[in-house]
Write a protein that holds these residues in place. Structure first.
Motif, short mmCIF file in Angstrom:
data_model
loop_
_atom_site.label_atom_id
_atom_site.label_comp_id
_atom_site.label_asym_id
_atom_site.label_seq_id
_atom_site.Cartn_x
_atom_site.Cartn_y
_atom_site.Cartn_z
N ILE A 98 12.60 36.10 46.79
CA ILE A 98 11.97 37.08 46.15
C ILE A 98 10.75 37.62 46.32
CG2 ILE A 98 11.87 38.80 44.31
CD1 ILE A 98 14.96 37.72 43.36
N ALA A 99 9.61 35.94 45.70
CA ALA A 99 8.67 36.42 46.39
C ALA A 99 7.30 36.35 47.72
CB ALA A 99 7.91 34.50 45.12
N LEU A 100 8.41 35.95 47.71
CA LEU A 100 8.10 35.55 49.60
C LEU A 100 8.32 37.52 50.21
CD1 LEU A 100 7.31 34.19 52.80
CD2 LEU A 100 9.30 34.19 53.42
N TYR A 104 5.74 39.86 52.02
CA TYR A 104 5.38 40.79 53.34
C TYR A 104 4.96 41.77 52.00
CZ TYR A 104 8.02 37.03 55.16
OH TYR A 104 8.73 35.59 56.16
N TYR A 105 5.47 42.43 51.93
CA TYR A 105 5.67 44.09 51.52
C TYR A 105 4.02 43.79 51.24
CZ TYR A 105 4.89 48.17 48.41
OH TYR A 105 4.99 49.14 47.88
N GLN A 106 2.78 42.84 50.28
CA GLN A 106 1.85 43.04 51.40
C GLN A 106 1.12 43.52 52.34
OE1 GLN A 106 -0.54 43.15 48.44
NE2 GLN A 106 2.06 42.94 46.69
N PHE A 107 2.15 42.97 53.44
CA PHE A 107 1.37 43.18 54.62
C PHE A 107 1.59 44.77 54.93
CE2 PHE A 107 2.91 38.91 55.41
CZ PHE A 107 1.22 38.52 55.60
N GLY A 123 0.30 31.48 55.40
CA GLY A 123 0.60 31.45 53.61
C GLY A 123 2.36 32.30 53.58
N ALA A 124 2.57 33.01 54.44
CA ALA A 124 4.05 33.92 55.10
C ALA A 124 4.53 32.91 55.84
CB ALA A 124 3.77 35.51 54.55
N CYS A 125 3.81 32.59 57.16
CA CYS A 125 4.70 31.78 57.80
C CYS A 125 4.61 30.48 57.52
CB CYS A 125 3.91 31.32 59.44
SG CYS A 125 3.25 33.05 60.00
N VAL A 126 4.04 29.70 56.25
CA VAL A 126 4.59 28.71 55.67
C VAL A 126 5.96 28.79 54.67
CG1 VAL A 126 4.22 26.69 54.33
CG2 VAL A 126 2.45 27.44 56.47
N GLY A 127 5.55 29.87 54.07
CA GLY A 127 6.39 30.15 53.75
C GLY A 127 8.14 30.69 54.31
N LEU A 128 8.13 30.98 55.21
CA LEU A 128 8.93 31.19 56.28
C LEU A 128 9.75 30.21 56.55
CD1 LEU A 128 11.11 33.81 57.03
CD2 LEU A 128 9.34 33.30 59.17
N CYS A 157 18.79 39.01 54.83
CA CYS A 157 17.61 38.16 54.01
C CYS A 157 16.42 37.39 54.47
CB CYS A 157 18.76 37.25 53.31
SG CYS A 157 19.94 38.55 52.44
N VAL A 158 17.28 36.52 55.86
CA VAL A 158 15.50 35.78 55.53
C VAL A 158 15.34 35.90 57.29
CG1 VAL A 158 15.33 33.77 56.79
CG2 VAL A 158 17.62 34.31 54.58
N TRP A 159 15.65 36.96 57.99
CA TRP A 159 15.29 37.27 59.71
C TRP A 159 15.03 38.86 59.74
CZ3 TRP A 159 19.56 34.12 62.37
CH2 TRP A 159 19.56 32.68 62.29
N LEU A 160 15.24 39.81 58.20
CA LEU A 160 15.42 40.94 59.06
C LEU A 160 13.79 41.43 58.97
CD1 LEU A 160 16.30 43.83 59.72
CD2 LEU A 160 17.40 44.33 57.38
N VAL A 161 12.97 40.68 58.05
CA VAL A 161 11.88 41.83 57.41
C VAL A 161 10.76 41.08 58.81
CG1 VAL A 161 9.76 42.41 55.89
CG2 VAL A 161 12.60 42.35 55.23
N PRO A 162 10.73 39.71 58.70
CA PRO A 162 10.58 38.68 59.20
C PRO A 162 9.60 38.83 60.63
CG PRO A 162 11.00 37.53 58.24
CD PRO A 162 11.48 38.82 57.90
N PHE A 163 11.53 39.41 61.36
CA PHE A 163 11.61 40.08 63.02
C PHE A 163 10.37 41.75 63.14
CE2 PHE A 163 14.28 42.59 65.65
CZ PHE A 163 13.92 41.90 66.49
#
Length: 233
Positions: A98-100, A104-107, A123-128, A157-163
């Motif tokens: 949820i925090a990660l 993402y929302y800040q981007f 930090g987002a990449c490391v968090g991913l 839940c893991v790949w959708l938003v970063p993708f």
């Protein structure tokens, strides 16, 4: 053993059929592996074409893409909360996800532009990566989940938003050596268009690889008559 009409044993016939199948597996195995690799290559080409087309759409309709990413983040957050409340998913791992997604929302504030050297992006990449490790560790302990169920969780839940960010975020023209191609499906952003000021990250990386290909061909005495986008030089 039973005898056939000519007096031979049926066991011998079955044994000969078994030997024939064992001997025939050699070519069939080669055919199976060759066909499997061809299918993988075909899927990779189709995926690359699909990604490029999605990057074109995201570049052309950046406002709509931003809304889709925004509601996708809200949907993923809701899924995390429901899984934690009703299915007993681990609190720490779920809260980390949820925090990660909050990061993402800040981007979205500067969308479609992202500074790849900013501490938040790193930090987002490391968090991913940490998020992957946490969920893999959880599903490794919970053996009742099958591979299909695990994939059904990882995709949204893991790949959708970063993708989605990878396909749609834009690069400045000075980020990559050849990331100067911009414009959407219609060849640019006309008056009142939604496109951003730079090409998408995916297209930028593809163009960068294209420039490396041209450099390698130039050193070997060959030259490409078309650029990476299929246009005549």
């Amino acid at each position: 053993p039973t005898l056939s009409s000519d007096g031979s044993s049926s066991h011998k016939g079955r044994r000969s059929d078994l030997n024939w199948h064992e001997e025939g597996k050699m070519f069939f195995t080669v055919l199976t592996y060759a066909s499997g690799y061809l299918v993988l290559i075909f899927l990779a080409v189709c995926m690359a074409c699909g990604l490029y087309y999605m990057a074109e759409l995201a570049e052309e309709y950046s406002r709509l893409t931003k809304k889709i990413l925004k509601y996708s983040i809200f949907g993923v957050l809701a899924i995390h909360v429901l899984l934690m409340l009703f299915d007993g998913f681990p609190i720490f791992t779920t809260m980390f996800g949820i925090a990660l997604h909050g990061v993402y929302y800040q981007f979205l504030k500067d969308f479609p532009f992202v500074n790849f050297s900013s501490p938040m992006f790193i930090g987002a990449c490391v968090g991913l990566l940490i998020n992957h490790w946490l969920w893999i560790a959880f599903f490794r302990e919970e053996l009742q989940y099958q591979v299909t169920a695990i994939m059904a969780f990882f995709v949204p839940c893991v790949w959708l938003v970063p993708f989605g960010f990878f396909v749609s975020v834009s690069l400045g023209d000075t980020v990559l050596p050849s990331a100067t191609h911009s414009g959407g499906l219609t060849g640019g952003t006309g008056e009142g268009g939604e496109g951003g000021g730079g090409g998408s990250a995916l297209k930028g990386f593809m163009s960068w690889f294209g420039s490396k290909r041209d450099a390698a061909m130039a050193t070997s005495g060959m030259s490409a008559t078309r650029d990476y986008y299929g246009k005549d030089r």
